[in-house]
Motif scaffolding. Sequence first.
Motif, PDB file in Angstrom:
ATOM      1  N   PRO A  94       0.816  -1.222   0.000  1.00  0.00           N
ATOM      2  CA  PRO A  94       0.000   0.000   0.000  1.00  0.00           C
ATOM      3  C   PRO A  94       0.850   1.272   0.000  1.00  0.00           C
ATOM      4  N   THR A  95       0.477   2.231  -0.817  1.00  0.00           N
ATOM      5  CA  THR A  95       1.022   3.588  -0.735  1.00  0.00           C
ATOM      6  C   THR A  95      -0.176   4.515  -0.567  1.00  0.00           C
ATOM      7  N   ARG A  96      -0.180   5.247   0.543  1.00  0.00           N
ATOM      8  CA  ARG A  96      -1.364   6.085   0.802  1.00  0.00           C
ATOM      9  C   ARG A  96      -1.323   7.365  -0.002  1.00  0.00           C
ATOM     10  N   GLY A  97      -2.477   7.733  -0.525  1.00  0.00           N
ATOM     11  CA  GLY A  97      -2.638   9.028  -1.170  1.00  0.00           C
ATOM     12  C   GLY A  97      -3.753   9.776  -0.470  1.00  0.00           C
ATOM     13  N   GLN A  98      -3.456  11.007  -0.034  1.00  0.00           N
ATOM     14  CA  GLN A  98      -4.531  11.846   0.520  1.00  0.00           C
ATOM     15  C   GLN A  98      -4.974  12.830  -0.554  1.00  0.00           C
ATOM     16  N   VAL A  99      -6.261  13.106  -0.558  1.00  0.00           N
ATOM     17  CA  VAL A  99      -6.870  13.954  -1.588  1.00  0.00           C
ATOM     18  C   VAL A  99      -7.854  14.903  -0.892  1.00  0.00           C
ATOM     19  N   LEU A 100      -7.944  16.132  -1.403  1.00  0.00           N
ATOM     20  CA  LEU A 100      -8.924  17.095  -0.864  1.00  0.00           C
ATOM     21  C   LEU A 100      -9.900  17.464  -1.967  1.00  0.00           C
ATOM     22  N   ILE A 101     -11.087  17.885  -1.547  1.00  0.00           N
ATOM     23  CA  ILE A 101     -12.067  18.324  -2.551  1.00  0.00           C
ATOM     24  C   ILE A 101     -12.746  19.606  -2.078  1.00  0.00           C
ATOM     25  N   GLY A 104      -6.126   6.690   6.704  1.00  0.00           N
ATOM     26  CA  GLY A 104      -6.696   7.913   7.278  1.00  0.00           C
ATOM     27  C   GLY A 104      -6.125   9.175   6.646  1.00  0.00           C
ATOM     28  N   THR A 105      -6.407  10.319   7.259  1.00  0.00           N
ATOM     29  CA  THR A 105      -5.868  11.608   6.788  1.00  0.00           C
ATOM     30  C   THR A 105      -5.047  12.233   7.919  1.00  0.00           C
ATOM     31  N   SER A 106      -4.216  13.208   7.574  1.00  0.00           N
ATOM     32  CA  SER A 106      -3.419  13.875   8.615  1.00  0.00           C
ATOM     33  C   SER A 106      -3.387  15.372   8.311  1.00  0.00           C
ATOM     34  N   THR A 107      -3.392  16.192   9.362  1.00  0.00           N
ATOM     35  CA  THR A 107      -3.512  17.639   9.145  1.00  0.00           C
ATOM     36  C   THR A 107      -2.286  18.199   8.411  1.00  0.00           C
ATOM     37  N   ASP A 108      -1.089  17.634   8.679  1.00  0.00           N
ATOM     38  CA  ASP A 108       0.090  18.186   7.996  1.00  0.00           C
ATOM     39  C   ASP A 108      -0.011  17.999   6.479  1.00  0.00           C
ATOM     40  N   LYS A 109      -0.508  16.840   6.041  1.00  0.00           N
ATOM     41  CA  LYS A 109      -0.608  16.599   4.591  1.00  0.00           C
ATOM     42  C   LYS A 109      -1.763  17.399   3.972  1.00  0.00           C
ATOM     43  N   ILE A 110      -2.827  17.536   4.733  1.00  0.00           N
ATOM     44  CA  ILE A 110      -3.960  18.332   4.237  1.00  0.00           C
ATOM     45  C   ILE A 110      -3.488  19.778   4.016  1.00  0.00           C
ATOM     46  N   GLU A 111      -2.715  20.265   4.994  1.00  0.00           N
ATOM     47  CA  GLU A 111      -2.205  21.638   4.902  1.00  0.00           C
ATOM     48  C   GLU A 111      -1.271  21.765   3.686  1.00  0.00           C
ATOM     49  N   TRP A 112      -0.412  20.767   3.511  1.00  0.00           N
ATOM     50  CA  TRP A 112       0.548  20.798   2.401  1.00  0.00           C
ATOM     51  C   TRP A 112      -0.177  20.809   1.042  1.00  0.00           C
ATOM     52  N   LEU A 113      -1.185  19.949   0.919  1.00  0.00           N
ATOM     53  CA  LEU A 113      -1.931  19.877  -0.353  1.00  0.00           C
ATOM     54  C   LEU A 113      -2.652  21.190  -0.631  1.00  0.00           C
ATOM     55  N   ALA A 114      -3.257  21.756   0.432  1.00  0.00           N
ATOM     56  CA  ALA A 114      -4.028  22.993   0.255  1.00  0.00           C
ATOM     57  C   ALA A 114      -3.101  24.148  -0.118  1.00  0.00           C
ATOM     58  N   GLN A 115      -1.947  24.205   0.570  1.00  0.00           N
ATOM     59  CA  GLN A 115      -0.997  25.290   0.305  1.00  0.00           C
ATOM     60  C   GLN A 115      -0.476  25.210  -1.140  1.00  0.00           C
ATOM     61  N   ALA A 132     -11.902  15.520   2.790  1.00  0.00           N
ATOM     62  CA  ALA A 132     -10.525  15.023   2.639  1.00  0.00           C
ATOM     63  C   ALA A 132     -10.589  13.523   2.855  1.00  0.00           C
ATOM     64  N   TRP A 133      -9.801  12.781   2.103  1.00  0.00           N
ATOM     65  CA  TRP A 133      -9.771  11.346   2.360  1.00  0.00           C
ATOM     66  C   TRP A 133      -8.387  10.785   2.061  1.00  0.00           C
ATOM     67  N   GLY A 134      -8.166   9.593   2.600  1.00  0.00           N
ATOM     68  CA  GLY A 134      -6.963   8.842   2.271  1.00  0.00           C
ATOM     69  C   GLY A 134      -7.383   7.535   1.626  1.00  0.00           C
ATOM     70  N   ALA A 135      -6.575   7.058   0.694  1.00  0.00           N
ATOM     71  CA  ALA A 135      -6.855   5.753   0.068  1.00  0.00           C
ATOM     72  C   ALA A 135      -5.511   5.112  -0.249  1.00  0.00           C
ATOM     73  N   LEU A 136      -5.519   3.783  -0.330  1.00  0.00           N
ATOM     74  CA  LEU A 136      -4.262   3.047  -0.499  1.00  0.00           C
ATOM     75  C   LEU A 136      -4.095   2.557  -1.931  1.00  0.00           C
ATOM     76  N   ARG A 137      -3.001   2.995  -2.571  1.00  0.00           N
ATOM     77  CA  ARG A 137      -2.696   2.491  -3.914  1.00  0.00           C
ATOM     78  C   ARG A 137      -2.121   1.081  -3.793  1.00  0.00           C
ATOM     79  N   PRO A 138      -2.609   0.116  -4.581  1.00  0.00           N
ATOM     80  CA  PRO A 138      -1.951  -1.189  -4.610  1.00  0.00           C
ATOM     81  C   PRO A 138      -0.769  -1.081  -5.580  1.00  0.00           C
ATOM     82  N   LEU A 139       0.454  -1.084  -5.024  1.00  0.00           N
ATOM     83  CA  LEU A 139       1.604  -0.714  -5.838  1.00  0.00           C
ATOM     84  C   LEU A 139       2.671  -1.804  -5.841  1.00  0.00           C
ATOM     85  N   THR A 140       3.182  -2.120  -7.028  1.00  0.00           N
ATOM     86  CA  THR A 140       4.343  -3.014  -7.122  1.00  0.00           C
ATOM     87  C   THR A 140       5.599  -2.181  -6.835  1.00  0.00           C
TER      88      THR A 140
END
Length: 378
Positions: free
Chosen positions: A230-237, A274-285, A302-310
């Motif tokens: 898993p590689t987590r990706g956080q996304v905002l909308i 999950g999500t984290s405030t530091d990453k949410i802040e970074w994405l928004a900035q 805001a959400w987090g999701a896991l990429r299935p990654l090789t």
Amino acid sequence: MASPQITIVGGGLLGAAIAYGAVREGARVRVLDQDDGAFRASRGNFGLVWVHGKGTTMPDYVQWTKQGLRLWPELQQELFDLTGVDSGLQQPGGFWLGFSEAEVEKRAETLEKINESGGDVPFKIMDRAELKHYLPGLGTSVVGGSFCPLDGQANPLMLLRALHAALRLKGAEIVNDVSVEEIKYDAGNGTFRAVARDGQSWTSDRIVLAAGLGNADLAPQVDVHAPINPTRGQVLITERLQPFLDFPTNKCRQTKEGSVQLGSTAEYVGFDDGTSTDKIEWLAQRAVETFPALARAKLVRAWGALRPLTPDGYPIYQESPTFPGAYVVSSHSGVTLAASHCYVLGPWVSGFTQTPPEFDSFRGERLLDPNASFSNGY
Ligand SMILES: Cc1cc2nc3c(=O)[nH]c(=O)nc-3n(C[C@H](O)[C@H](O)[C@H](O)COP(=O)(O)OP(=O)(O)OC[C@H]3O[C@@H](n4cnc5c(N)ncnc54)[C@H](O)[C@@H]3O)c2cc1C
């Protein structure tokens, strides 16, 4: 030839696209999927339909992705005609945007390298003034970027919905709330049995493991090496805004409905989605530096999701060397490649077509070299 009975484990974008590609060719298809608490990259992604910058170390992947982009409009139209659901495809081209000259130079080198190894991906490096012509709201932090006319975006949730609706209309069986734990092979009659945690089981002539992160446990049972992590990706909308962004970019994109999606991070945090405030802040900035008008937009989710990654970021599409009729499929570009998964992988796992020659590159064995170090592009 009797129509094959296929069990597909996983009803995310990969499993659903392949299942639809199989059922539309006449296979009898059953999809086994977990419950709503399952990890599902397909419900948390960024929605780009994208080639430029991909495949730096694997020319076959560049061609495979270009084919996916070419086939997408046909899939969009077919699903719309069949189900009335619009998957939201737009292919106006896409921009990668850089904040420093060094970053843009490196980007140009990468894109040139891809084309030197036969990629043939059209692109143009632009300075800030040229970018502003296409992206009028651009902030001063953006110094340059690249444009590729092949790129675009879609609505991943609507695509998933359209695929599931199409499956039902074509008579596929979809079984939810089951977690497959074991794959058994009956050498006597050459059939596979998928056994779920609760003891239920399903027998079929062929089996496709399209279980995202679940493939890490299932693939070894059919002797395919698939180290998927898993590689987590956080996304905002944001709230819905008046249209201001005609092109998707690597940092944000405006949906057909008006909301702006900002993303995404790449984090190695195990199975924490999950999500984290530091990453949410970074994405928004980062988004506000890219398009300053976004400073006035309200974030609604805001959400987090896991990429299935090789480890190298490339897909695995492989028939089992020991159990013909069992397939492992995994890709972290399930939106971009949806049409290829449907129109190429669907008939292939049904036994209607031969293995495409380029699939040699996509075998899991490439990841077995203990001395190799891989980079997955994130
Ligand atoms: C933040 C983020 C941004 C992304 N952006 C993009 C993008 O812009 N463009 C793009 O093309 N791709 C993007 N992706 C990647 C894309 O989302 C994935 O490639 C795609 O969703 C993978 O689909 P999948 O079906 O393999 O996996 P999943 O969506 O994870 O689905 C796997 C399914 O298998 C089921 N399952 C698992 N184990 C079992 C089991 N044992 N038994 C039964 N069922 C099981 C699960 O319940 C689930 O439904 C992004 C991903 C993330 C997380």
